[in-house]
Scaffold this motif. Structure first.
Motif, PDB file in Angstrom:
ATOM      1  N   MET A  51       0.849  -1.188   0.033  1.00  0.00           N
ATOM      2  CA  MET A  51       0.225   0.065  -0.158  1.00  0.00           C
ATOM      3  C   MET A  51       0.921   1.225  -0.051  1.00  0.00           C
ATOM      4  N   GLU A  52       0.619   2.157  -0.945  1.00  0.00           N
ATOM      5  CA  GLU A  52       1.212   3.586  -1.038  1.00  0.00           C
ATOM      6  C   GLU A  52       0.442   4.458  -0.841  1.00  0.00           C
ATOM      7  N   VAL A  53       0.587   5.365  -0.069  1.00  0.00           N
ATOM      8  CA  VAL A  53      -0.313   6.743   0.428  1.00  0.00           C
ATOM      9  C   VAL A  53       0.436   7.946  -0.082  1.00  0.00           C
ATOM     10  N   ARG A  54      -0.102   8.697  -0.793  1.00  0.00           N
ATOM     11  CA  ARG A  54       0.515  10.058  -1.376  1.00  0.00           C
ATOM     12  C   ARG A  54      -0.291  11.283  -0.978  1.00  0.00           C
ATOM     13  N   ASP A  55       0.249  12.249  -0.014  1.00  0.00           N
ATOM     14  CA  ASP A  55      -0.383  13.479   0.057  1.00  0.00           C
ATOM     15  C   ASP A  55      -1.845  13.470   0.322  1.00  0.00           C
ATOM     16  N   VAL A  56      -2.260  12.565   1.227  1.00  0.00           N
ATOM     17  CA  VAL A  56      -3.746  12.673   1.462  1.00  0.00           C
ATOM     18  C   VAL A  56      -4.168  13.794   2.787  1.00  0.00           C
ATOM     19  N   ARG A  57      -5.103  14.319   2.076  1.00  0.00           N
ATOM     20  CA  ARG A  57      -5.603  15.588   2.956  1.00  0.00           C
ATOM     21  C   ARG A  57      -7.162  15.290   3.183  1.00  0.00           C
ATOM     22  N   HIS A  58      -7.678  15.718   4.273  1.00  0.00           N
ATOM     23  CA  HIS A  58      -8.927  15.665   4.594  1.00  0.00           C
ATOM     24  C   HIS A  58      -9.557  16.655   5.650  1.00  0.00           C
ATOM     25  N   SER A  59     -10.750  17.240   5.633  1.00  0.00           N
ATOM     26  CA  SER A  59     -11.194  18.072   6.560  1.00  0.00           C
ATOM     27  C   SER A  59     -12.590  17.716   6.886  1.00  0.00           C
ATOM     28  N   TYR A  60     -13.116  18.102   8.020  1.00  0.00           N
ATOM     29  CA  TYR A  60     -14.517  18.164   8.501  1.00  0.00           C
ATOM     30  C   TYR A  60     -15.036  19.645   8.519  1.00  0.00           C
ATOM     31  N   ARG A  61     -15.742  20.296   7.641  1.00  0.00           N
ATOM     32  CA  ARG A  61     -16.077  21.671   7.544  1.00  0.00           C
ATOM     33  C   ARG A  61     -14.756  22.256   7.687  1.00  0.00           C
ATOM     34  N   ARG A  62     -14.591  23.202   8.567  1.00  0.00           N
ATOM     35  CA  ARG A  62     -13.561  24.145   8.739  1.00  0.00           C
ATOM     36  C   ARG A  62     -12.183  23.491   9.286  1.00  0.00           C
ATOM     37  N   ARG A  63     -12.476  22.173   9.971  1.00  0.00           N
ATOM     38  CA  ARG A  63     -11.428  21.690  10.884  1.00  0.00           C
ATOM     39  C   ARG A  63     -10.647  20.597   9.833  1.00  0.00           C
ATOM     40  N   THR A  64      -9.502  21.024   9.731  1.00  0.00           N
ATOM     41  CA  THR A  64      -8.528  20.184   8.730  1.00  0.00           C
ATOM     42  C   THR A  64      -7.820  18.862   9.775  1.00  0.00           C
ATOM     43  N   VAL A  65      -8.159  17.826   9.312  1.00  0.00           N
ATOM     44  CA  VAL A  65      -7.662  16.441   9.914  1.00  0.00           C
ATOM     45  C   VAL A  65      -6.442  16.068   9.445  1.00  0.00           C
ATOM     46  N   LEU A  66      -6.413  15.852   8.222  1.00  0.00           N
ATOM     47  CA  LEU A  66      -5.147  15.388   7.564  1.00  0.00           C
ATOM     48  C   LEU A  66      -4.469  16.247   6.626  1.00  0.00           C
ATOM     49  N   ARG A  67      -3.345  16.946   6.782  1.00  0.00           N
ATOM     50  CA  ARG A  67      -2.760  17.732   6.016  1.00  0.00           C
ATOM     51  C   ARG A  67      -1.820  17.360   4.941  1.00  0.00           C
ATOM     52  N   GLY A  68      -1.594  16.201   4.638  1.00  0.00           N
ATOM     53  CA  GLY A  68      -0.657  15.794   3.563  1.00  0.00           C
ATOM     54  C   GLY A  68       0.037  14.391   4.123  1.00  0.00           C
ATOM     55  N   VAL A  69      -0.652  13.376   4.278  1.00  0.00           N
ATOM     56  CA  VAL A  69      -0.184  12.283   4.812  1.00  0.00           C
ATOM     57  C   VAL A  69       0.377  11.527   3.712  1.00  0.00           C
ATOM     58  N   ASP A  70       1.743  10.939   3.978  1.00  0.00           N
ATOM     59  CA  ASP A  70       2.451  10.151   3.180  1.00  0.00           C
ATOM     60  C   ASP A  70       2.856   8.625   3.899  1.00  0.00           C
ATOM     61  N   LEU A  71       2.620   7.731   3.143  1.00  0.00           N
ATOM     62  CA  LEU A  71       2.536   6.328   3.848  1.00  0.00           C
ATOM     63  C   LEU A  71       3.055   5.299   2.975  1.00  0.00           C
ATOM     64  N   ARG A  72       4.100   4.364   3.243  1.00  0.00           N
ATOM     65  CA  ARG A  72       4.382   3.359   2.399  1.00  0.00           C
ATOM     66  C   ARG A  72       4.501   1.894   3.302  1.00  0.00           C
ATOM     67  N   LEU A  73       3.312   1.055   3.068  1.00  0.00           N
ATOM     68  CA  LEU A  73       3.473  -0.189   3.914  1.00  0.00           C
ATOM     69  C   LEU A  73       3.953  -1.350   3.089  1.00  0.00           C
ATOM     70  N   ARG A  74       5.092  -1.698   3.305  1.00  0.00           N
ATOM     71  CA  ARG A  74       5.783  -2.817   2.590  1.00  0.00           C
ATOM     72  C   ARG A  74       5.127  -4.050   3.075  1.00  0.00           C
ATOM     73  N   GLY A  75       5.534  -5.313   2.121  1.00  0.00           N
ATOM     74  CA  GLY A  75       4.873  -6.577   2.509  1.00  0.00           C
ATOM     75  C   GLY A  75       5.999  -7.235   3.667  1.00  0.00           C
ATOM     76  N   GLY A  76       5.270  -8.052   4.572  1.00  0.00           N
ATOM     77  CA  GLY A  76       5.988  -8.820   5.562  1.00  0.00           C
ATOM     78  C   GLY A  76       6.582  -7.595   6.704  1.00  0.00           C
TER      79      GLY A  76
END
Length: 201
Positions: free
Chosen positions: A1-26
């Motif tokens: 799994m690879e995640v790049r620059d994930v951002r998310h807000s609820y109305r005016r509240r920013t929860v995720l500001r730019g999440v990057d993540l790489r989940l390798r096997g094993g």
């Protein structure tokens, strides 16, 4: 799994500001952070339950998702839940589910209705349903809440075994004392994911 620059807000509240993540096997990995840091939101995005406002999530292989709160039908027995998910996953047998139930100590409750189960036993069923189709990537949100010490220990033995057979496991928790069991640890704080546990020096 690879995640790049994930951002998310609820109305005016920013929860995720730019999440990057790489989940390798094993790898047995974890994300820790305080309550309200956005851990559950991030896991729901990784599982495809909600769509991020920005960014990408790439997955490969089957994945299993164990949400923080068990989504069970209180009128159905444990066995009926297994049969329902057997059809949903298009499985030909329940041997893998039965092995997981044995490890977690759920077998004795197979004919009890979900509404009659204790919180810890409901969580055992929740986890079994997430793992019964033998996924390659596991997303687990507070998977051991309500477990007694013996089941808690068995959970980590199961997670280590799955890791050793090449699975990728991501455990989300607000507790940092489990980090010595993990191969990789990130902290979610201020909407960003950083290497290392909360209390790292």
């Amino acid at each position: 799994m690879e995640v790049r620059d994930v951002r998310h807000s609820y109305r005016r509240r920013t929860v995720l500001r730019g999440v990057d993540l790489r989940l390798r096997g094993g790898v047995l990995a974890g994300i820790v952070g305080e309550n309200g840091a956005g851990k559950t939101t991030l896991l729901k995005i990784l599982a495809g339950e909600i769509r991020p406002e920005y960014g990408t999530v790439h997955r490969s292989g089957r994945f299993g998702y164990c949400p923080q709160h068990a989504v069970l039908n209180d009128a159905l027995t444990v066995r009926q839940h297994l049969r329902l998910f057997e059809k949903a996953f298009r499985l030909t047998h329940l041997r893998h589910a039965e092995e997981i139930m044995s490890v977690l100590g759920l077998t004795a409750h197979v004919d009890e209705r979900a509404g009659e189960l204790s919180g810890g036993t409901r969580q055992k069923l929740n986890l079994t349903l997430a793992l019964m189709h033998d996924p390659r990537v596991l997303l687990l949100d507070e998977p051991y809440q309500g477990f007694d010490w013996d089941t808690y220990r068995r959970f980590w033995e199961l997670a280590a075994h799955l890791r050793d057979t090449g699975r990728s496991i991501l455990v989300v928790s607000h507790l940092a004392y489990d980090t010595d069991r993990l191969d990789e640890v990130w902290t979610l704080s201020d909407g960003l994911l950083r290497p290392g546990p909360v209390n790292a020096p």
